[in-house]
Motif scaffolding. Sequence first.
Motif, PDB file in Angstrom:
ATOM      1  N   TYR A 179     -25.432  27.277  69.952  1.00  0.00           N
ATOM      2  CA  TYR A 179     -24.422  28.289  69.637  1.00  0.00           C
ATOM      3  C   TYR A 179     -23.923  28.103  68.210  1.00  0.00           C
ATOM      4  CZ  TYR A 179     -24.281  28.792  74.740  1.00  0.00           C
ATOM      5  OH  TYR A 179     -24.602  28.972  76.059  1.00  0.00           O
ATOM      6  N   GLN A 180     -23.766  26.857  67.820  1.00  0.00           N
ATOM      7  CA  GLN A 180     -23.229  26.530  66.501  1.00  0.00           C
ATOM      8  C   GLN A 180     -24.100  27.116  65.389  1.00  0.00           C
ATOM      9  OE1 GLN A 180     -23.240  22.357  65.086  1.00  0.00           O
ATOM     10  NE2 GLN A 180     -21.054  22.433  65.588  1.00  0.00           N
ATOM     11  N   TYR A 181     -25.418  26.968  65.503  1.00  0.00           N
ATOM     12  CA  TYR A 181     -26.329  27.494  64.487  1.00  0.00           C
ATOM     13  C   TYR A 181     -26.164  29.002  64.349  1.00  0.00           C
ATOM     14  CZ  TYR A 181     -28.898  23.042  64.871  1.00  0.00           C
ATOM     15  OH  TYR A 181     -29.256  21.724  64.879  1.00  0.00           O
ATOM     16  N   VAL A 182     -26.183  29.705  65.476  1.00  0.00           N
ATOM     17  CA  VAL A 182     -26.101  31.162  65.436  1.00  0.00           C
ATOM     18  C   VAL A 182     -24.733  31.610  64.926  1.00  0.00           C
ATOM     19  CG1 VAL A 182     -26.229  33.284  66.803  1.00  0.00           C
ATOM     20  CG2 VAL A 182     -27.843  31.443  67.246  1.00  0.00           C
ATOM     21  N   VAL A 183     -23.659  30.971  65.395  1.00  0.00           N
ATOM     22  CA  VAL A 183     -22.306  31.321  64.935  1.00  0.00           C
ATOM     23  C   VAL A 183     -22.201  31.110  63.425  1.00  0.00           C
ATOM     24  CG1 VAL A 183     -19.875  30.622  65.033  1.00  0.00           C
ATOM     25  CG2 VAL A 183     -21.151  30.959  67.144  1.00  0.00           C
ATOM     26  N   MET A 184     -22.690  29.976  62.936  1.00  0.00           N
ATOM     27  CA  MET A 184     -22.648  29.701  61.491  1.00  0.00           C
ATOM     28  C   MET A 184     -23.444  30.740  60.710  1.00  0.00           C
ATOM     29  SD  MET A 184     -20.944  26.934  60.466  1.00  0.00           S
ATOM     30  CE  MET A 184     -21.815  26.327  59.034  1.00  0.00           C
ATOM     31  N   LEU A 185     -24.667  31.005  61.140  1.00  0.00           N
ATOM     32  CA  LEU A 185     -25.523  31.943  60.407  1.00  0.00           C
ATOM     33  C   LEU A 185     -24.954  33.367  60.433  1.00  0.00           C
ATOM     34  CD1 LEU A 185     -29.027  30.641  61.494  1.00  0.00           C
ATOM     35  CD2 LEU A 185     -28.032  30.522  59.202  1.00  0.00           C
ATOM     36  N   PHE A 186     -24.392  33.771  61.561  1.00  0.00           N
ATOM     37  CA  PHE A 186     -23.880  35.142  61.686  1.00  0.00           C
ATOM     38  C   PHE A 186     -22.504  35.299  61.053  1.00  0.00           C
ATOM     39  CE2 PHE A 186     -21.851  38.724  63.805  1.00  0.00           C
ATOM     40  CZ  PHE A 186     -22.844  39.691  63.753  1.00  0.00           C
ATOM     41  N   LEU A 187     -21.557  34.479  61.482  1.00  0.00           N
ATOM     42  CA  LEU A 187     -20.179  34.655  61.036  1.00  0.00           C
ATOM     43  C   LEU A 187     -19.919  34.115  59.633  1.00  0.00           C
ATOM     44  CD1 LEU A 187     -18.208  33.750  64.292  1.00  0.00           C
ATOM     45  CD2 LEU A 187     -18.759  36.013  63.408  1.00  0.00           C
TER      46      LEU A 187
ATOM     47  N   ILE B  85     -35.185  32.784  61.263  1.00  0.00           N
ATOM     48  CA  ILE B  85     -34.806  31.459  60.773  1.00  0.00           C
ATOM     49  C   ILE B  85     -34.906  30.409  61.872  1.00  0.00           C
ATOM     50  CG2 ILE B  85     -32.843  30.072  59.952  1.00  0.00           C
ATOM     51  CD1 ILE B  85     -31.948  32.606  58.384  1.00  0.00           C
ATOM     52  N   LEU B  86     -34.393  30.740  63.061  1.00  0.00           N
ATOM     53  CA  LEU B  86     -34.338  29.761  64.151  1.00  0.00           C
ATOM     54  C   LEU B  86     -35.549  29.812  65.079  1.00  0.00           C
ATOM     55  CD1 LEU B  86     -30.559  30.001  65.148  1.00  0.00           C
ATOM     56  CD2 LEU B  86     -31.671  28.319  63.656  1.00  0.00           C
ATOM     57  N   GLY B  87     -36.408  30.809  64.885  1.00  0.00           N
ATOM     58  CA  GLY B  87     -37.578  30.929  65.748  1.00  0.00           C
ATOM     59  C   GLY B  87     -37.233  31.316  67.175  1.00  0.00           C
ATOM     60  N   ILE B  88     -36.226  32.192  67.315  1.00  0.00           N
ATOM     61  CA  ILE B  88     -35.817  32.695  68.627  1.00  0.00           C
ATOM     62  C   ILE B  88     -35.884  34.220  68.594  1.00  0.00           C
ATOM     63  CG2 ILE B  88     -34.331  30.718  69.146  1.00  0.00           C
ATOM     64  CD1 ILE B  88     -31.912  32.405  68.318  1.00  0.00           C
ATOM     65  N   SER B  89     -35.791  34.850  69.747  1.00  0.00           N
ATOM     66  CA  SER B  89     -35.806  36.307  69.777  1.00  0.00           C
ATOM     67  C   SER B  89     -34.450  36.855  69.334  1.00  0.00           C
ATOM     68  CB  SER B  89     -36.129  36.802  71.186  1.00  0.00           C
ATOM     69  OG  SER B  89     -35.037  36.535  72.055  1.00  0.00           O
ATOM     70  N   GLN B  90     -34.434  38.137  68.970  1.00  0.00           N
ATOM     71  CA  GLN B  90     -33.170  38.771  68.593  1.00  0.00           C
ATOM     72  C   GLN B  90     -32.223  38.823  69.792  1.00  0.00           C
ATOM     73  OE1 GLN B  90     -33.334  42.384  66.214  1.00  0.00           O
ATOM     74  NE2 GLN B  90     -35.396  41.832  65.528  1.00  0.00           N
ATOM     75  N   VAL B  91     -32.774  38.998  70.982  1.00  0.00           N
ATOM     76  CA  VAL B  91     -31.953  39.001  72.196  1.00  0.00           C
ATOM     77  C   VAL B  91     -31.295  37.640  72.378  1.00  0.00           C
ATOM     78  CG1 VAL B  91     -32.021  39.204  74.718  1.00  0.00           C
ATOM     79  CG2 VAL B  91     -33.313  40.816  73.310  1.00  0.00           C
ATOM     80  N   ALA B  92     -32.063  36.584  72.162  1.00  0.00           N
ATOM     81  CA  ALA B  92     -31.504  35.227  72.275  1.00  0.00           C
ATOM     82  C   ALA B  92     -30.416  35.010  71.223  1.00  0.00           C
ATOM     83  CB  ALA B  92     -32.606  34.180  72.129  1.00  0.00           C
ATOM     84  N   SER B  93     -30.625  35.529  70.027  1.00  0.00           N
ATOM     85  CA  SER B  93     -29.619  35.410  68.967  1.00  0.00           C
ATOM     86  C   SER B  93     -28.322  36.100  69.382  1.00  0.00           C
ATOM     87  CB  SER B  93     -30.151  36.021  67.666  1.00  0.00           C
ATOM     88  OG  SER B  93     -29.159  36.019  66.666  1.00  0.00           O
ATOM     89  N   ARG B  94     -28.439  37.322  69.899  1.00  0.00           N
ATOM     90  CA  ARG B  94     -27.248  38.056  70.347  1.00  0.00           C
ATOM     91  C   ARG B  94     -26.545  37.329  71.497  1.00  0.00           C
ATOM     92  NH1 ARG B  94     -30.754  42.222  69.208  1.00  0.00           N
ATOM     93  NH2 ARG B  94     -29.998  43.659  67.608  1.00  0.00           N
ATOM     94  N   THR B  95     -27.345  36.841  72.430  1.00  0.00           N
ATOM     95  CA  THR B  95     -26.792  36.141  73.588  1.00  0.00           C
ATOM     96  C   THR B  95     -26.077  34.863  73.161  1.00  0.00           C
ATOM     97  OG1 THR B  95     -28.533  37.029  75.011  1.00  0.00           O
ATOM     98  CG2 THR B  95     -27.377  35.070  75.809  1.00  0.00           C
ATOM     99  N   GLN B  96     -26.731  34.076  72.306  1.00  0.00           N
ATOM    100  CA  GLN B  96     -26.121  32.825  71.860  1.00  0.00           C
ATOM    101  C   GLN B  96     -24.875  33.073  71.017  1.00  0.00           C
ATOM    102  OE1 GLN B  96     -29.154  30.330  70.095  1.00  0.00           O
ATOM    103  NE2 GLN B  96     -30.396  30.383  71.967  1.00  0.00           N
ATOM    104  N   LEU B  97     -24.866  34.148  70.230  1.00  0.00           N
ATOM    105  CA  LEU B  97     -23.673  34.478  69.460  1.00  0.00           C
ATOM    106  C   LEU B  97     -22.537  34.868  70.393  1.00  0.00           C
ATOM    107  CD1 LEU B  97     -22.199  34.972  66.777  1.00  0.00           C
ATOM    108  CD2 LEU B  97     -23.040  37.327  66.876  1.00  0.00           C
TER     109      LEU B  97
END
Length: 183
Positions: free
Chosen positions: A131-139, A151-163
């Motif tokens: 969560y920390q990686y996605v929060v840092m990269l997004f916010l 960047i993280l090698g995850i899907s966009q859905v996973a990025s949205r979910t983790q954010l």
Amino acid sequence: MFHIDIIEQCKKNNRKAQMQLYNQYCDGMYIVAKRFLKDAADAEDVVQEAFINAFTKLHQYNAEVTFGAWLKRIVVNKSIDLIKARKADFVALDEVHLKVVDTEKDSKWLVDEAITLSDVKTAIEKLPDKYQYVVMLFLVEGYDHQEISEILGISQVASRTQLSRGKVKLQELLKLKKNGARY
């Protein structure tokens, strides 16, 4: 020398042009790396490696984005790689670059006045890594979900979910702090 000319000279291994490009971007890239890394020497190393990588792969730069944005992505990727390699924690954020919420779009993200920047920094550091990686990269860094997924090698859905989950956990941590509980 125009910016494009400098890049073209760098592609031809012109050391003077490379130094000019380095001097133009090194401070900003150091700030980006420092947001992710606790140690100043690690941030300096990442910036140096990023420039070496950029100069080596400059032929791949196609000017679809600015050179600074292209280089920033390299710095962010190298910073995250170092963190993953060392399983380190994220560093405290720089006040100037902290963008916790967009209150117009997400009014439930209003933060109580009693919550300080230090509280927000501490709460982000307490988030699980994914969560920390996605929060840092997004916010903080302002990347969108497509960029985060690359960047993280995850899907966009996973990025949205983790954010989304990261925001919920961050809110919980901040709510605990507001109610007087400790992290």
